[in-house]
Design a protein around this motif. Structure first.
Motif, mmCIF file in Angstrom:
data_model
loop_
_atom_site.group_PDB
_atom_site.id
_atom_site.type_symbol
_atom_site.label_atom_id
_atom_site.label_comp_id
_atom_site.label_asym_id
_atom_site.label_seq_id
_atom_site.Cartn_x
_atom_site.Cartn_y
_atom_site.Cartn_z
ATOM 1 N N PHE A 180 -11.202 9.132 -4.708
ATOM 2 C CA PHE A 180 -12.348 8.443 -4.145
ATOM 3 C C PHE A 180 -11.979 8.346 -1.991
ATOM 4 O O PHE A 180 -12.900 7.970 -1.865
ATOM 5 N N LEU A 181 -11.493 7.946 -1.272
ATOM 6 C CA LEU A 181 -10.732 7.972 -0.355
ATOM 7 C C LEU A 181 -11.302 9.677 0.013
ATOM 8 O O LEU A 181 -11.737 8.887 1.199
ATOM 9 N N GLY A 182 -10.393 10.220 -0.222
ATOM 10 C CA GLY A 182 -11.006 11.750 -0.394
ATOM 11 C C GLY A 182 -12.017 12.327 -0.618
ATOM 12 O O GLY A 182 -12.152 13.626 0.297
ATOM 13 N N TRP A 183 -12.612 11.709 -1.669
ATOM 14 C CA TRP A 183 -13.695 13.182 -2.349
ATOM 15 C C TRP A 183 -15.442 12.211 -1.234
ATOM 16 O O TRP A 183 -15.562 11.579 -0.736
ATOM 17 N N PRO A 184 -16.502 13.669 -1.384
ATOM 18 C CA PRO A 184 -17.514 13.927 -0.189
ATOM 19 C C PRO A 184 -18.222 12.093 -1.362
ATOM 20 O O PRO A 184 -17.951 12.361 -3.226
ATOM 21 N N ALA A 185 -19.070 11.942 -1.042
ATOM 22 C CA ALA A 185 -19.751 11.241 -1.653
ATOM 23 C C ALA A 185 -20.410 11.144 -2.955
ATOM 24 O O ALA A 185 -20.775 10.764 -4.065
ATOM 25 N N LYS A 186 -21.149 12.566 -2.754
ATOM 26 C CA LYS A 186 -21.999 13.546 -3.777
ATOM 27 C C LYS A 186 -21.040 12.958 -5.098
ATOM 28 O O LYS A 186 -21.158 13.141 -5.972
ATOM 29 N N ARG A 187 -19.792 13.917 -4.632
ATOM 30 C CA ARG A 187 -18.680 13.520 -6.154
ATOM 31 C C ARG A 187 -18.466 12.928 -6.835
ATOM 32 O O ARG A 187 -17.979 11.787 -7.647
ATOM 33 N N ARG A 188 -18.231 11.245 -6.148
ATOM 34 C CA ARG A 188 -17.767 10.461 -5.745
ATOM 35 C C ARG A 188 -19.194 9.479 -7.275
ATOM 36 O O ARG A 188 -18.273 8.975 -8.395
ATOM 37 N N TRP A 189 -20.480 9.650 -6.773
ATOM 38 C CA TRP A 189 -21.324 9.600 -7.526
ATOM 39 C C TRP A 189 -21.371 10.119 -8.679
ATOM 40 O O TRP A 189 -21.578 9.460 -10.057
ATOM 41 N N TYR A 190 -21.607 11.590 -8.202
ATOM 42 C CA TYR A 190 -21.185 12.089 -10.687
ATOM 43 C C TYR A 190 -20.216 11.723 -10.899
ATOM 44 O O TYR A 190 -20.335 11.639 -12.660
ATOM 45 N N THR A 191 -19.006 11.272 -10.351
ATOM 46 C CA THR A 191 -17.836 11.570 -11.289
ATOM 47 C C THR A 191 -18.396 9.740 -11.860
ATOM 48 O O THR A 191 -17.463 9.326 -13.194
ATOM 49 N N LEU A 192 -18.784 8.920 -10.964
ATOM 50 C CA LEU A 192 -19.045 7.801 -11.760
ATOM 51 C C LEU A 192 -20.051 7.588 -12.397
ATOM 52 O O LEU A 192 -20.057 7.401 -13.671
ATOM 53 N N LEU A 193 -20.986 8.561 -12.271
ATOM 54 C CA LEU A 193 -22.182 8.636 -13.899
ATOM 55 C C LEU A 193 -21.251 9.495 -15.108
ATOM 56 O O LEU A 193 -21.501 9.322 -16.132
ATOM 57 N N VAL A 194 -20.750 10.393 -14.393
ATOM 58 C CA VAL A 194 -19.640 10.765 -15.613
ATOM 59 C C VAL A 194 -18.819 10.007 -16.631
ATOM 60 O O VAL A 194 -19.249 10.184 -18.374
ATOM 61 N N GLY A 195 -18.090 8.977 -16.128
ATOM 62 C CA GLY A 195 -17.480 8.231 -16.677
ATOM 63 C C GLY A 195 -18.091 7.098 -17.269
ATOM 64 O O GLY A 195 -17.432 6.662 -18.205
ATOM 65 N N ALA A 196 -18.903 6.383 -17.407
ATOM 66 C CA ALA A 196 -20.613 5.316 -17.355
ATOM 67 C C ALA A 196 -20.701 6.640 -19.175
ATOM 68 O O ALA A 196 -20.118 5.925 -20.228
ATOM 69 N N VAL A 197 -21.423 7.718 -19.201
ATOM 70 C CA VAL A 197 -21.055 8.782 -20.060
ATOM 71 C C VAL A 197 -19.931 8.411 -21.185
ATOM 72 O O VAL A 197 -20.387 8.524 -22.120
ATOM 73 N N PHE A 198 -18.996 8.905 -20.357
ATOM 74 C CA PHE A 198 -17.288 8.626 -21.577
ATOM 75 C C PHE A 198 -17.420 7.326 -22.645
ATOM 76 O O PHE A 198 -16.733 7.800 -23.374
ATOM 77 N N LEU A 199 -17.387 6.646 -21.434
ATOM 78 C CA LEU A 199 -17.656 5.368 -21.424
ATOM 79 C C LEU A 199 -17.767 4.989 -22.773
ATOM 80 O O LEU A 199 -17.916 3.962 -24.134
ATOM 81 N N GLY A 200 -19.510 4.917 -22.454
ATOM 82 C CA GLY A 200 -20.616 5.099 -23.627
ATOM 83 C C GLY A 200 -19.930 5.723 -24.768
ATOM 84 O O GLY A 200 -20.209 5.175 -26.162
ATOM 85 N N VAL A 201 -19.937 6.717 -25.072
ATOM 86 C CA VAL A 201 -19.511 7.798 -25.897
ATOM 87 C C VAL A 201 -18.644 7.177 -26.938
ATOM 88 O O VAL A 201 -18.278 7.135 -28.259
ATOM 89 N N ILE A 202 -16.762 7.168 -25.839
ATOM 90 C CA ILE A 202 -15.946 6.166 -26.635
ATOM 91 C C ILE A 202 -16.677 4.852 -27.796
ATOM 92 O O ILE A 202 -16.028 4.681 -28.572
ATOM 93 N N LYS A 203 -17.186 3.982 -26.836
ATOM 94 C CA LYS A 203 -17.833 2.949 -27.750
ATOM 95 C C LYS A 203 -18.850 3.330 -28.981
ATOM 96 O O LYS A 203 -18.577 2.321 -29.426
ATOM 97 N N VAL A 204 -18.982 4.554 -28.615
ATOM 98 C CA VAL A 204 -20.219 4.217 -30.102
ATOM 99 C C VAL A 204 -19.302 5.126 -31.045
ATOM 100 O O VAL A 204 -18.944 4.447 -32.136
#
Length: 469
Positions: A257-281
């Motif tokens: 996150f220190l070296g990535w552009p802002a767009k990639r950071r937000w995209y990664t956070l979104l994908v990570g949240a979806v992944f954790l949701g799938v794991i929770k289900v």
């Protein structure tokens, strides 16, 4: 963009990258508990491949026609310093009286150290160019996906595929199952030796898989395959139910996150949240179990044991502060288990050895960041950042378990250390004037400026009119 990333421009001859690809495949796909029959030392197929790489590296260093890089690099220097420190500790321990069991384990440890260092040296000197480095790291991600897939089958299907992955000429060192339990949840190890090792390995591989997924469009490659690898590796990391894996991926994410552009950071956070949701289900109790690993630190028996073990380590370190008790001589069953590689390295190899071990990571970080600074190719710059992120996981993991006691994660750590050195060599070759950013150029520039300043002062003095008497 550098021509090293142009698809289709590959070398057909075998080289150092070929040897490392074979090593990585054998390291990850052959279960870690399998060793060769009929030899006195317990050597895995990956150990034999690493020792063969050592022979090839030595022979190639004696010639000028095999394409092996020569010359000093930070990673190469760090590896040599580490080897010398461990050999000094080995000699110091064997100079005094050692029990027969510890002598045998010390001999075994020195062979493993030589093999791991050979892998890093072959990566540093024998993998030339970004295409070949890319090939090795892709092999690591694909084979790591296979390891994670075995872990997923162990967790979801209760099917341990490692029982059927027995090759002729090999024997198992233990009958322990690859599936353990924690808080009524299965903890899986894939093909590795322990769930903690499996989790840390997945934490190291996930940034690499994400790198190839993000760079696929730029390179004209399908991205879906790499995103599938990301999902399988991330699932394997979760199914290890390991505190070390969580800390490792958090540390890697901070670096990225220190070296990535802002767009990639937000995209990664979104994908990570979806992944954790799938794991929770899919596995409702898994996220709660991982949270409890950190919420109940005060009541965790493993934490209290580490506190007690630190006092034992302090007493042992005071007996042999410089070179330690001897590499490989402090083992479970006879001695206290520390679950901390830094403490264990200090006990076994002294302050000299643990400093040399830490210097390997420092040299690798410096090499990767230096390569990122010198390179103009965005793909190479992103790869340098990714290597740093991958190495953060074993750096943190060394404080939570005995890293060097587990062959798979140790072997891949040395692969990544060598990859940092290889990337720096490539970046220097593509930036012939890189010294203008270095200390040597600054010294030369200042020295030339001082000489010019002195010469100008001298000329002005010579041209001044003589004073009238």
């Amino acid at each position: 963009m550098s021509t090293d990333f142009i698809p289709g421009k590959t070398r057909s001859l075998a080289d150092g990258a070929t040897l490392i690809c074979i090593f990585v495949a054998v390291l990850m796909l052959v279960p870690a508990r399998l060793v060769f029959k009929g030899i006195p030392l317990s050597l895995t197929p990956a150990n034999v491949a690493a020792l063969f790489a050592l022979i090839c590296w030595i022979c190639a260093q004696l010639t000028l026609t095999l394409g092996m890089a020569k010359g000093r690099t930070p990673v190469r220097t760090g590896i040599f310093v580490y080897m010398i420190a461990v050999f000094f500790s080995y000699g110091y321990a064997n100079y005094g009286p050692l029990p027969a069991d510890e002598v045998k384990l010390s001999d075994h440890a020195i062979v493993l150290v030589a093999g791991n260092c050979a892998v890093a040296l072959m990566m540093n000197d024998g993998v030339r160019g970004l295409i070949r480095l890319d090939r090795v790291l892709k092999t690591g991600v694909i084979c790591g996906t296979g390891v994670a897939l075995v872990g997923v089958c162990q967790f979801l299907l209760k099917l341990d595929l490692t029982k059927y992955m027995v090759l002729p000429g090999l024997r198992a060192t233990s009958d322990d199952s690859a599936v353990q339990t924690r808080d009524a949840l299965a903890r899986v190890a894939g093909t590795t030796g322990h769930p903690i090792e499996f989790g840390v390995l997945c934490a190291m591989l996930l940034p690499l898989a994400a790198h190839f997924a993000f760079q696929a469009k730029q390179r004209g490659e399908p991205a879906l395959r790499w995103w599938v690898c990301c999902g399988i590796i991330a699932a394997g990391m979760m199914f290890s139910v390991s505190r070390s894996a969580v800390l490792g991926i958090i540390g890697a994410a901070v670096v990225l996150f220190l070296g990535w552009p802002a767009k990639r950071r937000w995209y990664t956070l979104l994908v990570g949240a979806v992944f954790l949701g799938v794991i929770k289900v899919a596995v409702p109790s898994l996220l709660g179990a991982l949270f409890d690993l950190f919420a109940n630190l005060g009541n965790d028996s493993s934490i209290s044991h580490r506190t007690y073990a630190s006092a034992v380590a302090a007493k042992q370190i005071s007996l042999h502060p410089l070179f330690g008790h001897g590499p490989g001589t402090w083992y479970a069953g006879k001695h206290e288990v520390f679950d901390n590689q830094y403490i264990l390295s200090t006990v076994e190899t002294g302050f000299v050895g643990v400093a040399a071990f830490a210097s390997i990571f420092l040299c690798a970080f410096y090499s990767a960041l230096r390569a990122r600074y010198l390179s103009k190719d965005p793909g190479a710059r992103d790869l340098a950042l990714t290597i740093c992120a991958c190495l953060v996981a074993p750096l943190i993991g060394s404080a939570t378990f005995d890293l060097l006691g587990f062959a798979t994660v140790t072997g891949f750590t040395f692969v990544l250390v060598g990859a940092a050195g290889s990337l720096l060599r490539t970046a220097k070759s593509l930036a012939p004037h890189e010294d203008q950013f270095g200390v040597l150029y600054w010294v030369r520039y200042r020295w030339a400026w001082l000489r010019g300043f002195a010469a100008r002062r001298r000329r002005r003095t010579e041209t001044l009119p003589e004073p009238v008497a």
